[in-house]
Design a protein around this motif. Structure first.
Motif, PDB file in Angstrom:
ATOM      1  N   MET A   1       0.670  -1.158  -0.197  1.00  0.00           N
ATOM      2  CA  MET A   1       0.255   0.047  -0.134  1.00  0.00           C
ATOM      3  C   MET A   1       0.885   1.229   0.191  1.00  0.00           C
ATOM      4  N   ILE A   2       1.945   1.154   0.632  1.00  0.00           N
ATOM      5  CA  ILE A   2       2.965   2.331   0.730  1.00  0.00           C
ATOM      6  C   ILE A   2       3.501   2.740  -0.614  1.00  0.00           C
ATOM      7  N   ALA A   3       3.964   1.555  -1.157  1.00  0.00           N
ATOM      8  CA  ALA A   3       4.683   1.949  -2.539  1.00  0.00           C
ATOM      9  C   ALA A   3       3.473   2.192  -3.546  1.00  0.00           C
ATOM     10  N   GLY A   4       2.363   1.600  -3.442  1.00  0.00           N
ATOM     11  CA  GLY A   4       1.125   2.047  -4.116  1.00  0.00           C
ATOM     12  C   GLY A   4       0.813   3.525  -4.139  1.00  0.00           C
ATOM     13  N   ALA A   5       0.650   3.941  -2.931  1.00  0.00           N
ATOM     14  CA  ALA A   5       0.586   5.255  -2.727  1.00  0.00           C
ATOM     15  C   ALA A   5       1.359   6.230  -3.281  1.00  0.00           C
ATOM     16  N   ALA A   6       2.776   5.911  -3.211  1.00  0.00           N
ATOM     17  CA  ALA A   6       3.860   6.746  -3.681  1.00  0.00           C
ATOM     18  C   ALA A   6       3.897   6.720  -5.172  1.00  0.00           C
ATOM     19  N   ASP A   7       3.523   5.640  -5.843  1.00  0.00           N
ATOM     20  CA  ASP A   7       3.209   5.461  -7.282  1.00  0.00           C
ATOM     21  C   ASP A   7       2.356   6.491  -7.695  1.00  0.00           C
ATOM     22  N   LEU A   8       1.139   6.567  -6.887  1.00  0.00           N
ATOM     23  CA  LEU A   8      -0.161   7.351  -7.328  1.00  0.00           C
ATOM     24  C   LEU A   8       0.358   8.672  -7.190  1.00  0.00           C
ATOM     25  N   MET A   9       0.841   9.144  -6.053  1.00  0.00           N
ATOM     26  CA  MET A   9       1.138  10.349  -5.708  1.00  0.00           C
ATOM     27  C   MET A   9       2.173  11.043  -6.759  1.00  0.00           C
ATOM     28  N   SER A  10       3.148  10.031  -7.362  1.00  0.00           N
ATOM     29  CA  SER A  10       4.205  10.595  -8.210  1.00  0.00           C
ATOM     30  C   SER A  10       3.421  10.810  -9.657  1.00  0.00           C
ATOM     31  N   ARG A  11       2.152  10.426  -9.895  1.00  0.00           N
ATOM     32  CA  ARG A  11       1.441  10.512 -11.144  1.00  0.00           C
ATOM     33  C   ARG A  11       0.250  11.237 -11.037  1.00  0.00           C
ATOM     34  N   ARG A  12      -0.468  11.492  -9.847  1.00  0.00           N
ATOM     35  CA  ARG A  12      -1.414  12.470  -9.587  1.00  0.00           C
ATOM     36  C   ARG A  12      -1.228  13.439  -8.506  1.00  0.00           C
ATOM     37  N   GLY A  13      -0.373  13.570  -7.706  1.00  0.00           N
ATOM     38  CA  GLY A  13      -0.273  14.363  -6.640  1.00  0.00           C
ATOM     39  C   GLY A  13      -0.792  13.794  -5.238  1.00  0.00           C
ATOM     40  N   VAL A  14      -0.923  14.549  -4.585  1.00  0.00           N
ATOM     41  CA  VAL A  14      -1.460  14.132  -3.029  1.00  0.00           C
ATOM     42  C   VAL A  14      -2.979  14.316  -3.203  1.00  0.00           C
ATOM     43  N   ASN A  15      -3.273  15.335  -3.266  1.00  0.00           N
ATOM     44  CA  ASN A  15      -4.823  15.604  -3.412  1.00  0.00           C
ATOM     45  C   ASN A  15      -5.633  14.502  -4.117  1.00  0.00           C
ATOM     46  N   ALA A  16      -5.077  14.400  -5.257  1.00  0.00           N
ATOM     47  CA  ALA A  16      -5.967  13.248  -6.150  1.00  0.00           C
ATOM     48  C   ALA A  16      -5.439  11.790  -5.992  1.00  0.00           C
ATOM     49  N   MET A  19      -7.685   7.554  -0.440  1.00  0.00           N
ATOM     50  CA  MET A  19      -7.405   6.010   0.330  1.00  0.00           C
ATOM     51  C   MET A  19      -8.120   5.087  -0.814  1.00  0.00           C
ATOM     52  N   ARG A  20      -9.240   5.318  -1.170  1.00  0.00           N
ATOM     53  CA  ARG A  20      -9.917   4.152  -2.015  1.00  0.00           C
ATOM     54  C   ARG A  20      -9.112   4.002  -3.355  1.00  0.00           C
ATOM     55  N   ASP A  21      -8.519   5.049  -3.857  1.00  0.00           N
ATOM     56  CA  ASP A  21      -7.509   4.720  -5.141  1.00  0.00           C
ATOM     57  C   ASP A  21      -6.653   3.884  -4.741  1.00  0.00           C
ATOM     58  N   VAL A  22      -5.996   4.153  -3.481  1.00  0.00           N
ATOM     59  CA  VAL A  22      -4.615   3.166  -2.936  1.00  0.00           C
ATOM     60  C   VAL A  22      -5.345   1.492  -2.907  1.00  0.00           C
ATOM     61  N   VAL A  23      -6.269   1.455  -2.567  1.00  0.00           N
ATOM     62  CA  VAL A  23      -7.003   0.153  -2.406  1.00  0.00           C
ATOM     63  C   VAL A  23      -7.238  -0.455  -3.669  1.00  0.00           C
ATOM     64  N   ARG A  24      -7.628   0.337  -4.598  1.00  0.00           N
ATOM     65  CA  ARG A  24      -7.901  -0.154  -5.816  1.00  0.00           C
ATOM     66  C   ARG A  24      -6.600  -0.564  -6.693  1.00  0.00           C
ATOM     67  N   HIS A  25      -5.711   0.608  -6.562  1.00  0.00           N
ATOM     68  CA  HIS A  25      -4.408   0.363  -7.205  1.00  0.00           C
ATOM     69  C   HIS A  25      -3.586  -0.800  -6.832  1.00  0.00           C
ATOM     70  N   THR A  28      -5.702  -4.278  -2.533  1.00  0.00           N
ATOM     71  CA  THR A  28      -5.640  -4.559  -1.132  1.00  0.00           C
ATOM     72  C   THR A  28      -7.019  -4.691  -0.518  1.00  0.00           C
ATOM     73  N   PRO A  29      -7.349  -5.601   0.219  1.00  0.00           N
ATOM     74  CA  PRO A  29      -8.669  -5.303   1.220  1.00  0.00           C
ATOM     75  C   PRO A  29      -9.085  -3.908   1.721  1.00  0.00           C
ATOM     76  N   ARG A  30     -10.136  -3.607   1.526  1.00  0.00           N
ATOM     77  CA  ARG A  30     -10.347  -1.975   1.996  1.00  0.00           C
ATOM     78  C   ARG A  30     -10.124  -2.065   3.686  1.00  0.00           C
ATOM     79  N   GLY A  31     -10.126  -3.031   4.324  1.00  0.00           N
ATOM     80  CA  GLY A  31     -10.322  -2.808   5.624  1.00  0.00           C
ATOM     81  C   GLY A  31      -8.899  -2.719   6.024  1.00  0.00           C
ATOM     82  N   SER A  32      -7.983  -3.158   5.437  1.00  0.00           N
ATOM     83  CA  SER A  32      -6.539  -3.209   5.795  1.00  0.00           C
ATOM     84  C   SER A  32      -6.100  -1.656   5.816  1.00  0.00           C
TER      85      SER A  32
END
Length: 195
Positions: A1-16, A19-25, A28-32
């Motif tokens: 999830m951490i690596a996935g969040a870093a990847d999404l931030m590098s592409r979209r920025g922090v605002n975009a 948490m839902r995007d990270v789960v999809r990307h 991972t299970p939503r509850g995690s």
């Protein structure tokens, strides 16, 4: 999830990056998310910034130690080129994304200002670490501390800014130009130490 969040931030920025995007990307299970990041998005973003910082600092330090300043610079630029080209110029630096995005959570979040300041401090720490790696390499090659510090800042700021320019232009041309000029400046500074 951490690596996935870093990847999404590098592409979209922090605002975009939600948490839902990270789960999809990351598939991972939503509850995690709430289990691993009880403080929510600011905690996930902070861990992603730390992760992204290490992803750059470890190979940068290795390259500077093994190849010297000029060789290390070439390796640093080559790593950014690979990332830019591999992602079709979509992904930049997630640490820079934290530095330029205005909000961490929802704009109405009353704790947003404090969370944002914590993340800015973390981003500054990452940039400072990269500068210290460059500084140490310049000092090893005999440059005076004051000049080495200025040049270390110049290199990190130049590459970070150029990565953003390359994303905008969808071309690595600016990276080539900046690398060439940085090599000239660094080689000139280092030549003065040998006189």
């Amino acid at each position: 999830m951490i690596a996935g969040a870093a990847d999404l931030m590098s592409r979209r920025g922090v605002n975009a990056t939600s948490m839902r995007d990270v789960v999809r990307h990351t598939a991972t299970p939503r509850g995690s998310i709430s289990h691993h990041f009880p403080d929510g998005k600011p905690q996930l973003i902070a861990e992603a910034v730390t992760f992204a910082g290490r992803q750059v600092s470890i190979p940068l330090e290795k390259a500077m130690n093994e190849r010297g300043v000029i060789g290390g610079l070439k390796a640093f630029v080559a790593s950014w080129r690979r990332q830019l080209e591999a992602t079709g110029f979509e992904a930049g630096c997630p640490v820079l994304a934290v530095a330029v995005d205005r909000y961490v959570g929802e704009p109405s979040d009353k704790d947003d200002a404090a969370a944002r300041q914590r993340l800015l401090d973390l981003a500054e720490g990452v940039f400072a670490h990269w500068r210290r790696i460059m500084l140490a390499a310049l000092l090893r090659e005999g440059l005076a501390a004051e000049r080495a510090e200025r040049l270390a800042t110049l290199v990190v700021a130049s590459i970070e800014g150029t990565v953003a320019m390359c994303r905008a232009s969808r071309s690595a041309d600016a990276l080539d130009q900046v690398q060439e000029e940085l090599e000239i400046v660094l080689a000139s500074a280092l030549a003065c130490t040998k006189k």
